[in-house]
Design an enzyme around this catalytic site. Sequence first.
Site, short mmCIF file in Angstrom:
data_model
loop_
_atom_site.label_atom_id
_atom_site.label_comp_id
_atom_site.label_asym_id
_atom_site.label_seq_id
_atom_site.Cartn_x
_atom_site.Cartn_y
_atom_site.Cartn_z
N ARG A 30 21.75 4.29 -80.04
CA ARG A 30 23.13 4.05 -79.62
C ARG A 30 23.78 5.37 -79.24
O ARG A 30 24.19 6.16 -80.10
CB ARG A 30 23.93 3.36 -80.73
CG ARG A 30 25.33 2.99 -80.26
CD ARG A 30 25.97 1.96 -81.17
NE ARG A 30 26.64 2.56 -82.29
CZ ARG A 30 27.32 1.86 -83.21
NH1 ARG A 30 27.36 0.54 -83.13
NH2 ARG A 30 27.91 2.46 -84.20
N SER A 99 26.63 -8.55 -80.01
CA SER A 99 27.57 -8.38 -81.12
C SER A 99 28.60 -9.50 -81.14
O SER A 99 29.07 -9.94 -80.08
CB SER A 99 28.32 -7.05 -80.99
OG SER A 99 27.46 -5.96 -81.15
N LYS A 128 32.52 3.08 -86.98
CA LYS A 128 33.12 2.58 -85.74
C LYS A 128 34.52 2.07 -86.06
O LYS A 128 34.73 1.42 -87.07
CB LYS A 128 32.25 1.45 -85.19
CG LYS A 128 32.47 1.13 -83.72
CD LYS A 128 31.41 0.15 -83.26
CE LYS A 128 31.57 -0.18 -81.79
NZ LYS A 128 30.57 -1.17 -81.33
#
Length: 201
Positions: A30, A99, A128
């Site tokens: 990521r 997601s 996050k």
Amino acid sequence: MKLDPFYLILDSSDWIARLVPLGVKLVQLRIKDMPEGELCREIAASKAVCEDHGCQLIVNDHWRLAIEEGCDFVHLGQEDLADADLAAIRKSGLKLGVSTHDGDELDTALAVEPDYVALGPVYPTVSKDLKWAPQGLDRIGGWKRRIGGLPLVTIGGLTLEKVSGVFEHGADAAAVISDVTGNRDPEARTRAWLALTETWR
């Protein structure tokens, strides 16, 4: 399709080269902001390590590069899903993870027939900045019933001490970031995760 229960998320090929050889079988690369040339090199280097160690590599967001590099998986958030060429992804043979954070997003995800669904955040997370409140363990069982035979990945605030609950409530995999990379000894923490999740492997 079955996913390994320990789903490690890392932000560089250096991290992948450091931890995958310990026995990790499922890892997401990521990287959010990086010039495309560098990103291609990161994906290629990560793919090489994963191939050497029998690890599945999931590329976050960058589906075009994942196709070009011949990767197996891409993971898309809801915004990326709206902009992606799903026909091109399918034609390439890329498997797709999506997601979700609420019921509407789950409906959107299921409409594109993903290969797995991720639910989060289960617990408060520092990795996050999210607008959604923690889902808690009870939501996991309901999500699993809705997605049927698809693998369910849980993410958000998962630690070694908390993870058993997500599996007991129906999750197939636990996605982990800071509990490993933020640990004083990431290698030892990775080995501990691998050992603990062996029960569900």
